[in-house]
Design a protein around this motif. Structure first.
Motif, PDB file in Angstrom:
ATOM      1  N   ARG A   1       6.170  -5.008  -3.445  1.00  0.00           N
ATOM      2  CA  ARG A   1       5.551  -5.402  -2.583  1.00  0.00           C
ATOM      3  C   ARG A   1       7.394  -5.327  -1.862  1.00  0.00           C
ATOM      4  N   ASN A   2       7.975  -5.850  -2.720  1.00  0.00           N
ATOM      5  CA  ASN A   2       9.676  -5.914  -2.386  1.00  0.00           C
ATOM      6  C   ASN A   2      10.454  -4.546  -2.699  1.00  0.00           C
ATOM      7  N   ALA A   3       9.979  -3.577  -3.075  1.00  0.00           N
ATOM      8  CA  ALA A   3      10.645  -2.297  -3.954  1.00  0.00           C
ATOM      9  C   ALA A   3      12.344  -1.720  -2.713  1.00  0.00           C
ATOM     10  N   PRO A   4      12.497  -1.929  -3.428  1.00  0.00           N
ATOM     11  CA  PRO A   4      14.690  -1.287  -3.057  1.00  0.00           C
ATOM     12  C   PRO A   4      14.688  -0.008  -2.865  1.00  0.00           C
ATOM     13  N   ASN A   5      14.001   0.638  -3.453  1.00  0.00           N
ATOM     14  CA  ASN A   5      13.618   2.239  -3.306  1.00  0.00           C
ATOM     15  C   ASN A   5      12.419   2.448  -3.329  1.00  0.00           C
ATOM     16  N   ARG A   6      11.509   2.424  -2.320  1.00  0.00           N
ATOM     17  CA  ARG A   6      10.727   2.905  -1.797  1.00  0.00           C
ATOM     18  C   ARG A   6       9.920   4.148  -1.956  1.00  0.00           C
ATOM     19  N   GLU A   7      10.800   4.857  -1.483  1.00  0.00           N
ATOM     20  CA  GLU A   7      10.264   6.144  -1.154  1.00  0.00           C
ATOM     21  C   GLU A   7      10.857   6.639  -2.876  1.00  0.00           C
ATOM     22  N   ASN A   8      11.593   6.724  -3.697  1.00  0.00           N
ATOM     23  CA  ASN A   8      11.814   7.380  -4.935  1.00  0.00           C
ATOM     24  C   ASN A   8      11.008   6.385  -6.274  1.00  0.00           C
ATOM     25  N   ALA A   9      10.430   5.377  -5.597  1.00  0.00           N
ATOM     26  CA  ALA A   9       8.921   5.148  -6.484  1.00  0.00           C
ATOM     27  C   ALA A   9       7.621   5.733  -6.235  1.00  0.00           C
ATOM     28  N   MET A  10       7.884   6.559  -4.282  1.00  0.00           N
ATOM     29  CA  MET A  10       6.392   7.358  -4.422  1.00  0.00           C
ATOM     30  C   MET A  10       6.466   8.700  -5.168  1.00  0.00           C
ATOM     31  N   LYS A  11       8.179   9.103  -5.457  1.00  0.00           N
ATOM     32  CA  LYS A  11       8.426  11.015  -5.764  1.00  0.00           C
ATOM     33  C   LYS A  11       7.593  10.118  -7.471  1.00  0.00           C
ATOM     34  N   LEU A  12       7.757   9.051  -7.908  1.00  0.00           N
ATOM     35  CA  LEU A  12       7.484   9.078  -9.178  1.00  0.00           C
ATOM     36  C   LEU A  12       6.319   8.573  -9.312  1.00  0.00           C
ATOM     37  N   LEU A  13       5.373   8.459  -8.836  1.00  0.00           N
ATOM     38  CA  LEU A  13       3.823   8.037  -9.131  1.00  0.00           C
ATOM     39  C   LEU A  13       3.641   9.807  -8.519  1.00  0.00           C
ATOM     40  N   GLU A  14       3.581  10.338  -7.671  1.00  0.00           N
ATOM     41  CA  GLU A  14       3.398  11.859  -7.283  1.00  0.00           C
ATOM     42  C   GLU A  14       3.905  12.959  -8.872  1.00  0.00           C
ATOM     43  N   PHE A  15       4.352  12.270  -9.329  1.00  0.00           N
ATOM     44  CA  PHE A  15       5.125  12.932 -10.339  1.00  0.00           C
ATOM     45  C   PHE A  15       4.263  12.690 -11.585  1.00  0.00           C
ATOM     46  N   MET A  16       4.101  11.476 -11.893  1.00  0.00           N
ATOM     47  CA  MET A  16       2.970  11.531 -12.330  1.00  0.00           C
ATOM     48  C   MET A  16       1.922  11.777 -12.170  1.00  0.00           C
ATOM     49  N   THR A  17       1.723  12.527 -11.443  1.00  0.00           N
ATOM     50  CA  THR A  17      -0.127  13.018 -11.564  1.00  0.00           C
ATOM     51  C   THR A  17       0.421  14.411 -11.618  1.00  0.00           C
ATOM     52  N   THR A  18       1.568  14.670 -11.646  1.00  0.00           N
ATOM     53  CA  THR A  18       1.233  16.499 -11.334  1.00  0.00           C
ATOM     54  C   THR A  18       1.261  16.885 -13.092  1.00  0.00           C
ATOM     55  N   PRO A  19       0.962  18.272 -13.177  1.00  0.00           N
ATOM     56  CA  PRO A  19      -0.196  18.801 -14.924  1.00  0.00           C
ATOM     57  C   PRO A  19       1.007  18.258 -15.714  1.00  0.00           C
ATOM     58  N   GLU A  20       2.225  18.597 -15.545  1.00  0.00           N
ATOM     59  CA  GLU A  20       2.497  18.296 -16.557  1.00  0.00           C
ATOM     60  C   GLU A  20       2.451  16.481 -17.099  1.00  0.00           C
TER      61      GLU A  20
ATOM     62  N   PRO B   1       0.421  -1.018   0.004  1.00  0.00           N
ATOM     63  CA  PRO B   1       0.184   0.308  -0.142  1.00  0.00           C
ATOM     64  C   PRO B   1       0.837   1.184  -0.222  1.00  0.00           C
ATOM     65  N   MET B   2       0.679   2.402  -0.463  1.00  0.00           N
ATOM     66  CA  MET B   2       1.042   3.699  -0.930  1.00  0.00           C
ATOM     67  C   MET B   2      -0.362   4.494  -0.524  1.00  0.00           C
ATOM     68  N   GLN B   3       0.420   5.291   0.573  1.00  0.00           N
ATOM     69  CA  GLN B   3      -0.289   6.208   1.185  1.00  0.00           C
ATOM     70  C   GLN B   3       0.314   7.729   1.122  1.00  0.00           C
ATOM     71  N   SER B   4      -0.496   8.630   0.217  1.00  0.00           N
ATOM     72  CA  SER B   4       0.100   9.318   0.110  1.00  0.00           C
ATOM     73  C   SER B   4      -0.724  10.949  -0.527  1.00  0.00           C
ATOM     74  N   LYS B   5      -0.540  11.974   0.594  1.00  0.00           N
ATOM     75  CA  LYS B   5      -1.361  13.032   0.866  1.00  0.00           C
ATOM     76  C   LYS B   5      -1.880  13.655  -0.320  1.00  0.00           C
ATOM     77  N   GLU B   6      -0.465  13.545  -1.626  1.00  0.00           N
ATOM     78  CA  GLU B   6      -0.592  14.518  -3.201  1.00  0.00           C
ATOM     79  C   GLU B   6      -1.729  13.420  -3.262  1.00  0.00           C
ATOM     80  N   LEU B   7      -1.024  11.766  -3.487  1.00  0.00           N
ATOM     81  CA  LEU B   7      -2.163  11.277  -5.139  1.00  0.00           C
ATOM     82  C   LEU B   7      -3.809  10.795  -4.112  1.00  0.00           C
ATOM     83  N   GLN B   8      -4.324  11.128  -2.574  1.00  0.00           N
ATOM     84  CA  GLN B   8      -5.325  11.066  -3.019  1.00  0.00           C
ATOM     85  C   GLN B   8      -6.096  12.480  -3.050  1.00  0.00           C
ATOM     86  N   ALA B   9      -5.253  13.520  -3.303  1.00  0.00           N
ATOM     87  CA  ALA B   9      -5.812  14.782  -4.030  1.00  0.00           C
ATOM     88  C   ALA B   9      -5.114  14.945  -5.297  1.00  0.00           C
ATOM     89  N   ASN B  10      -4.268  13.939  -6.050  1.00  0.00           N
ATOM     90  CA  ASN B  10      -4.507  14.409  -7.168  1.00  0.00           C
ATOM     91  C   ASN B  10      -5.407  13.373  -8.127  1.00  0.00           C
TER      92      ASN B  10
END
Length: 345
Positions: free
Chosen positions: A268-287, A103-112
């Motif tokens: 589930r075993n993502a070695p770069n979990r925080e970077n994965a979160m950043k990528l998903l958040e970036f993909m919901t930016t307007p650009e 699971p990934m909980q992110s205020k940005e993803l929830q907002a976007n």
């Protein structure tokens, strides 16, 4: 060269040149995110490049049309995969069912991302939307509005073309129909649509447009983005297919247009979990959302982003409010009913 062709070649070139996982950078190194995707490489190369420019995080990407979720499961705890990007709620749910996501909980993803288009527990998030539309002959069909229920109307007898109803796009539609009307009415509807077929289901959505131009049928089901890819692509024949049809955004009675998604999960075993979160958040930016709209003719998942001009010409989209997660739960029953009525036979 079109934007999508350039982008596709850019990513394929990068992969051929050694951008496979663990080649250009250590899989567990800081500043890396490892992406598995079965989406067209051209759709994501520009977005991934912009992500690296904005964050300094290097993206290692593997593209394969099939088997990536199973690969992640087979790799187990040693999997280098951080993110799986895929199409259709069926494949997202498959990743959940295989136990390869977290699971990934992110205020940005929830907002976007509207709640309708993300898993209630954060197990997957939609990145873009696709509508299951009706392609209609410009010459022979005067209707400008059609309901999904109306596809079973005998007035269309011998006039409908479609790809297999066991294909994931149609299974999702049938699952949505079950959610709306229950199993008994869905079975009745399937039998009615089958009785209206001009030919045995075959090919893909583009072939529906091809058959309409050839006069094999008058209407058929297809995702909206194929029309953009045909009209704006380099294939002269496909341009003719697309020019022969109008796109109608059908609705359920007392509802809206059936929506499916493209989306992502974090492994589930993502070695770069925080970077994965950043990528998903970036993909919901307007650009990034504008890339989905303009490169692949999809609907942005983030509200307020302008739709591609061609897609906008199909009319305003009124998405049916049923949750995508609820549709996913009914896919197995949908496949069972399609087989029961012998739709593809």
């Amino acid at each position: 060269m079109s934007q999508i062709s350039f982008a596709r070649r850019a990513l394929l070139g990068a992969i051929a040149g050694g951008a496979m996982l663990a080649a250009a950078a250590p899989a567990f190194a800081q500043g890396v995110v490892n992406v598995y995707t079965n989406r067209e490489p051209g759709l994501y190369s520009a977005t991934l490049d912009e992500f690296t420019k904005a964050t300094g995080i290097k993206v290692n990407a593997i593209f394969s049309e099939q088997g990536l979720a199973e690969r992640i499961r087979a790799e187990g705890a040693n999997s280098p995969a951080d993110v799986l990007i895929t199409v259709d709620i069926g494949r997202l749910q498959e990743a959940v069912d295989l136990g390869i996501v977290q699971p990934m909980q992110s205020k940005e993803l929830q907002a976007n991302i509207p709640a309708q288009f993300r898993h209630p527990d954060g197990l997957w998030h939609a990145l873009s939307l696709r509508a299951r539309t009706v392609y209609a002959s410009k010459e022979r069909v005067k209707d400008t509005a059609i309901t999904y229920e109306g596809l079973a109307d005998p007035k269309w007898k011998g006039k409908i073309c479609t790809r297999s109803f066991q294909h994931q796009y149609n299974i999702a539609l049938v699952a949505a129909f079950i959610a709306k009307h229950g199993e008994a009415k869905t079975e009745e509807w399937l039998r009615g649509v089958k009785a209206n077929l001009a030919k045995r289901p075959s090919g893909g959505d583009r072939d529906v447009a091809k058959d309409i131009l050839a006069g094999v049928c008058d209407i058929g089901l297809g995702n909206q983005y194929y029309v953009g890819l045909m009209r704006e692509g380099q294939n002269a024949d496909q341009k003719k297919w697309a020019e022969a049809i109008n796109v109608i955004l059908p609705t359920f009675e007392n509802g809206g247009t059936h929506i499916n998604v493209s989306g992502a999960v974090v492994a589930r075993n993502a070695p770069n979990r925080e970077n994965a979160m950043k990528l998903l958040e970036f993909m919901t930016t307007p650009e990034a959302q504008r890339v989905f709209a303009n490169v692949n003719y999809e609907y942005p998942v983030r509200p307020g982003i302008e739709v591609n001009r061609l897609v906008a010409s199909f009319g305003p989209l009124k998405a049916d409010p049923i949750g995508i997660a609820d549709i996913a739960k009914l896919r197995a029953k949908a496949a069972e009913l399609v087989d029961k009525v012998g739709f593809d036979r």
